[in-house]
Design a protein around this motif. Structure first.
Motif, PDB file in Angstrom:
ATOM      1  N   HIS A  78      -1.107  15.715   0.647  1.00  0.00           N
ATOM      2  CA  HIS A  78      -1.982  15.535  -0.516  1.00  0.00           C
ATOM      3  C   HIS A  78      -3.417  16.020  -0.257  1.00  0.00           C
ATOM      4  O   HIS A  78      -4.266  15.902  -1.162  1.00  0.00           O
ATOM      5  N   GLN A  82       0.828  -1.206   0.000  1.00  0.00           N
ATOM      6  CA  GLN A  82       0.000   0.000   0.000  1.00  0.00           C
ATOM      7  C   GLN A  82       0.864   1.258   0.000  1.00  0.00           C
ATOM      8  O   GLN A  82       0.533   2.259  -0.646  1.00  0.00           O
ATOM      9  N   ARG A  95       3.141   6.090  -5.881  1.00  0.00           N
ATOM     10  CA  ARG A  95       3.245   6.122  -7.347  1.00  0.00           C
ATOM     11  C   ARG A  95       2.716   7.450  -7.898  1.00  0.00           C
ATOM     12  O   ARG A  95       1.697   7.975  -7.423  1.00  0.00           O
ATOM     13  N   ARG A 115      -5.684   8.565  -6.215  1.00  0.00           N
ATOM     14  CA  ARG A 115      -6.150   9.207  -4.968  1.00  0.00           C
ATOM     15  C   ARG A 115      -5.055   9.058  -3.914  1.00  0.00           C
ATOM     16  O   ARG A 115      -5.163   8.244  -2.985  1.00  0.00           O
ATOM     17  N   PRO A 116      -3.988   9.828  -4.018  1.00  0.00           N
ATOM     18  CA  PRO A 116      -2.850   9.658  -3.106  1.00  0.00           C
ATOM     19  C   PRO A 116      -3.192   9.921  -1.640  1.00  0.00           C
ATOM     20  O   PRO A 116      -2.614   9.290  -0.750  1.00  0.00           O
ATOM     21  N   ALA A 142      -4.937   6.783  -0.371  1.00  0.00           N
ATOM     22  CA  ALA A 142      -3.984   5.670  -0.374  1.00  0.00           C
ATOM     23  C   ALA A 142      -2.994   5.798   0.782  1.00  0.00           C
ATOM     24  O   ALA A 142      -2.631   4.803   1.418  1.00  0.00           O
ATOM     25  N   ASP A 179       2.035   1.728  -3.521  1.00  0.00           N
ATOM     26  CA  ASP A 179       0.933   2.219  -4.359  1.00  0.00           C
ATOM     27  C   ASP A 179       0.660   3.699  -4.108  1.00  0.00           C
ATOM     28  O   ASP A 179       0.413   4.470  -5.044  1.00  0.00           O
ATOM     29  N   ALA A 180       0.696   4.101  -2.826  1.00  0.00           N
ATOM     30  CA  ALA A 180       0.411   5.493  -2.478  1.00  0.00           C
ATOM     31  C   ALA A 180       1.478   6.437  -3.011  1.00  0.00           C
ATOM     32  O   ALA A 180       1.197   7.618  -3.271  1.00  0.00           O
ATOM     33  N   SER A 207       1.277   7.755 -10.597  1.00  0.00           N
ATOM     34  CA  SER A 207       0.003   7.440 -11.248  1.00  0.00           C
ATOM     35  C   SER A 207      -1.135   7.165 -10.269  1.00  0.00           C
ATOM     36  O   SER A 207      -2.258   6.882 -10.703  1.00  0.00           O
ATOM     37  N   CYS A 208      -0.862   7.223  -8.963  1.00  0.00           N
ATOM     38  CA  CYS A 208      -1.903   6.926  -7.964  1.00  0.00           C
ATOM     39  C   CYS A 208      -3.044   7.941  -8.106  1.00  0.00           C
ATOM     40  O   CYS A 208      -2.819   9.157  -7.987  1.00  0.00           O
TER      41      CYS A 208
END
Length: 416
Positions: free
Chosen positions: A88, A39, A45, A50-51, A54, A42-43, A47-48
């Motif tokens: 974010h 996770q 990236r 909804r950072p 995430a 993913d957070a 391209s995430c």
């Protein structure tokens, strides 16, 4: 078999998309860490999509890992992820949610390692927040504030503070909006623990009944095949309350029921699934019954070296039981061996030793002095001062349970 495997994967994929992280209770500690790492990646990236969300999820996963094993690095990662979420944030509500996530990590750090300054810092953090416009966000902030005040009240032991904390927990429960079941469970657990602590101290049937109702609701809501850790925590608190009442009343039947509840709590999962939960159950039951020494040795091994409150409690219980066994047969050489080990810890503390470890060792030294006096007739010297200092240190650093052990020993040394 293969169909079952595919269905299980679908279940977890669906759970991963849910805001309720209760499904983590079904997976082992290693898999929780794997989920948290994934996770976090993913957070981070670019391209995430909804950072903010995430990062919030990554923080919650690391916090769950820390709660189950006490790893300081996991607490740090949970805090870092919450700060990422704050960066974010696109509006006040998202800023508040990120701050609440950061505050929950601070509260967990206190639960694991003590130090009331952590609670004070988190309360200042909450006080600086703007007023939440969304009802569920406002309810979450009120719940966290109430839980923090409950911890402060428990440390102080002040009746007025305990009463106010109970009022805040009640108000927070009534203010919950919609589907906030995990938050409701946390509030009920804290309210039950506070009511049980206060009710036992004051011999107040009303508070004990309230604790019983909350714990019964928690046990019934936590199915063993869905939330084994939540169920075990509630059962262990039920058992601790039952054991304390049994000791007060001298009720053998109630004592046996408490033992059965402890057994049920411990049977919900294995030690490697959630090491700290398992150790906490053993430490709680060792307050009221004699356990196999190997069980306490294992509990201490699972909790030592990380500056954990539970580590100091487990060490104190293991030393207490070893001392009791040696004293019961008048084995003065065994008492000397235990004392030598404690003196070594006191005179040459390790780099990870904490004031709570010192307090735990002081309580152990007092027990040995009392045990030796019973067989030699020599009056222990400065015993009262030793226990007063141990209790004061434990409270100062946020471990009221350890302080109570020193205070009980000072009041009733003959019970050792």
């Amino acid at each position: 078999m293969f169909e079952f495997g595919r269905d299980l994967r679908r279940l977890f994929e669906k759970a991963r998309d849910s805001d309720d992280l209760g499904w983590l209770e079904l997976v082992g500690l290693g898999l929780v860490e794997v989920e948290a790492r994934q996770q976090t990646v993913d957070a981070g990236r670019v391209s995430c999509p909804r950072p903010h969300d995430a990062a919030l999820r990554a923080s919650a996963l690391w916090r769950e890992h820390a709660r189950r094993c006490g790893a300081a690095t996991s607490l740090e990662k949970a805090e870092a992820a919450a700060r990422d979420a704050a960066r974010h944030a696109r509006n006040d509500d998202e800023t508040i949610r990120a701050t609440l996530e950061l505050a929950q990590t601070g509260m967990l750090a206190f639960d694991l390692c003590g130090e009331p300054a952590r609670i004070e810092a988190v309360l200042k953090l909450l006080a600086a927040l703007p007023v939440a416009r969304r009802g569920d966000t406002a309810a979450a902030a009120a719940a966290l504030h109430a839980r923090l005040r409950a911890r402060q009240a428990s440390i102080s032991g002040d009746p007025a503070a305990l009463h106010e904390a109970a009022r805040l927990l009640d108000a927070a429960l009534h203010g919950l909006k919609g589907a906030q079941r995990p938050l409701e469970d946390d509030l009920r657990m804290d309210r039950a623990a506070l009511a049980l602590e206060t009710g036992l101290a004051a011999r107040d049937p009303r508070l004990l009944d309230q604790a019983g109702q909350d714990l019964r609701a928690l046990v019934e809501a936590a199915a063993p095949e869905q939330r084994p850790l939540s169920r075990a925590r509630a059962l262990a608190l039920c058992a601790a309350g039952m054991a304390a009442l049994a000791a007060i009343a001298g009720d053998v039947t109630a004592r046996d029921q408490a033992h059965a509840l402890f057994d049920a709590a411990a049977d919900q999962f294995t030690p490697d699934h959630s090491p700290l939960d398992w150790a906490a159950i053993q430490v709680l039951r060792a307050e009221r019954e004699t356990l196999p020494l190997l069980v306490l040795v294992q509990a201490e091994a699972l909790t030592e070296g990380g500056g954990l409150v539970l580590g100091a409690l487990a060490h104190e219980r293991r030393v207490a039981q070893e001392t009791s066994l040696a004293s019961s047969v008048g084995d003065l050489s065994a008492l000397l061996e235990i004392e030598t080990g404690l003196r070594r810890r006191l005179t040459r503390p390790s780099v990870v030793s904490t004031p709570l470890d010192w307090a735990s060792d002081q309580i152990g030294m007092a027990r040995i002095a009392l045990a030796r006096a019973r067989w030699t007739g020599q009056t222990p010297r400065e015993l009262g001062l030793m226990l007063v200092e141990a209790a004061a240190t434990a409270r100062e650093h946020g471990a009221p349970a350890l302080a109570q052990r020193a205070e009980r020993l000072a009041r009733a040394p003959e019970a050792v």
